[in-house]
Write a protein that holds these residues in place. Sequence first.
Motif, short mmCIF file in Angstrom:
data_model
loop_
_atom_site.label_atom_id
_atom_site.label_comp_id
_atom_site.label_asym_id
_atom_site.label_seq_id
_atom_site.Cartn_x
_atom_site.Cartn_y
_atom_site.Cartn_z
N ALA A 21 0.84 -1.20 0.00
CA ALA A 21 0.00 0.00 0.00
C ALA A 21 0.88 1.25 0.00
N PRO A 22 0.33 2.41 -0.35
CA PRO A 22 1.10 3.64 -0.27
C PRO A 22 1.71 3.81 1.13
N GLY A 23 3.00 4.15 1.19
CA GLY A 23 3.69 4.31 2.46
C GLY A 23 3.28 5.58 3.19
N LYS A 24 3.74 5.70 4.42
CA LYS A 24 3.34 6.80 5.31
C LYS A 24 3.68 8.17 4.74
N GLU A 25 4.89 8.32 4.19
CA GLU A 25 5.30 9.63 3.67
C GLU A 25 4.46 10.03 2.45
N LEU A 26 4.18 9.07 1.58
CA LEU A 26 3.34 9.35 0.42
C LEU A 26 1.92 9.72 0.87
N GLN A 27 1.39 8.96 1.83
CA GLN A 27 0.06 9.27 2.36
C GLN A 27 0.01 10.70 2.90
N GLN A 28 1.03 11.08 3.66
CA GLN A 28 1.04 12.42 4.26
C GLN A 28 1.15 13.51 3.20
N ILE A 200 9.90 11.68 -2.37
CA ILE A 200 9.17 11.11 -1.22
C ILE A 200 9.75 9.72 -0.96
N PHE A 201 10.31 9.52 0.21
CA PHE A 201 10.96 8.25 0.52
C PHE A 201 10.16 7.50 1.60
N ASP A 202 9.91 6.23 1.34
CA ASP A 202 9.17 5.42 2.30
C ASP A 202 9.91 4.13 2.61
N LYS A 203 9.83 3.73 3.86
CA LYS A 203 10.41 2.47 4.32
C LYS A 203 9.27 1.46 4.43
N ILE A 204 9.35 0.41 3.64
CA ILE A 204 8.30 -0.62 3.62
C ILE A 204 8.82 -1.86 4.35
N PRO A 205 8.19 -2.26 5.47
CA PRO A 205 8.65 -3.48 6.15
C PRO A 205 8.35 -4.71 5.29
N MET A 206 9.36 -5.53 5.04
CA MET A 206 9.20 -6.73 4.22
C MET A 206 10.04 -7.85 4.81
N THR A 207 9.92 -9.02 4.21
CA THR A 207 10.84 -10.13 4.48
C THR A 207 11.60 -10.40 3.18
N VAL A 208 12.60 -11.27 3.26
CA VAL A 208 13.31 -11.66 2.04
C VAL A 208 12.32 -12.26 1.03
N ALA A 209 11.40 -13.09 1.52
CA ALA A 209 10.38 -13.70 0.65
C ALA A 209 9.52 -12.63 -0.01
N ASP A 210 9.19 -11.56 0.73
CA ASP A 210 8.38 -10.48 0.16
C ASP A 210 9.12 -9.74 -0.96
N VAL A 211 10.41 -9.51 -0.76
CA VAL A 211 11.20 -8.81 -1.79
C VAL A 211 11.22 -9.63 -3.08
N VAL A 212 11.45 -10.93 -2.93
CA VAL A 212 11.46 -11.81 -4.11
C VAL A 212 10.06 -11.87 -4.73
N GLY A 213 9.03 -11.89 -3.88
CA GLY A 213 7.65 -11.88 -4.37
C GLY A 213 7.32 -10.60 -5.11
N THR A 254 13.00 -13.75 7.18
CA THR A 254 13.78 -12.75 7.92
C THR A 254 13.36 -11.34 7.48
N PRO A 255 13.02 -10.46 8.44
CA PRO A 255 12.58 -9.10 8.07
C PRO A 255 13.72 -8.25 7.50
N VAL A 256 13.39 -7.43 6.52
CA VAL A 256 14.32 -6.44 5.97
C VAL A 256 13.53 -5.14 5.81
N GLU A 257 14.23 -4.05 5.50
CA GLU A 257 13.56 -2.78 5.20
C GLU A 257 13.75 -2.51 3.70
N PHE A 258 12.63 -2.29 3.03
CA PHE A 258 12.63 -2.04 1.59
C PHE A 258 12.36 -0.55 1.41
N TYR A 259 13.34 0.19 0.90
CA TYR A 259 13.19 1.63 0.73
C TYR A 259 12.79 1.96 -0.71
#
Length: 271
Positions: A21-28, A200-213, A254-259
Amino acid sequence: MATQMFEGRGHAAVYQKYRFAPGKELQQTILGYLQEKRANPAELVVDVGCGSGQGTRFLAEHFKKVVGTDISEAQIQEARDEASMPNVSYLVCPAEELPFEDASVDLLTSFTAAHWFDIEKFMREANRVVKPGGCIVLSTYTVDMSVRYGNCSEKLTKVFRENWDLILKYAHNRIKHVKDDYKEIFEALPFPDKKRVTNIFDKIPMTVADVVGYMESASPYQTFMKNDPEAAKSLLQETEKRMLETMGVSSRETPVEFYVRHVCVLACKGR
């Protein structure tokens, strides 16, 4: 007519699972602009090219009535299957032929989709349906993402981008609009009261599986799959393997941060 890239049910399911979904900074950025421009709350919001509804559901938290539209029946079905607030509905229709009366829409939005539209026809249609004093918001995230984890963020991003660049070789030429930060789309907007925000920069919480997905959900990857299924699958497996090795972990959960960097074009129609 819009370019149709997300039609298949399988692709729509991957899109629903891994698109964020749109990240916090984009929403604001969006909500701040609308607050600045509008005296009255929006009654009807139309989210064009809504896909599986990630942006539509964000809008539903803030506005009275939200309608998501998309040319793909499979995407709309995914959106309908996902739990939504009662003020949301979905329609299958092209972005260039919206089934709304003249001057009936308070806010017209599109998240990571406007570059697929026939820009000239879409802008004419937007001008037709948006009320005097109404607004348009068109945003996309760009292709220059980064992945962060502990002290190996630079190496991890390098692994991701090497493989992401291989996928982008299969990108449709309409990705040029994303690469030029929606400059052409901004210039095509028919309202003189407009602005373009590119940082506009947003940090999206993901896992390795999410990044590949996420990589799998991208339209260039789907083209790659049609051209060379074995090589495409192998690339995703190799990406995951190298990411895990770089991080020194074994779990793909494993969680990562997707910017991501967003570009947002905002405009208000004269009263």
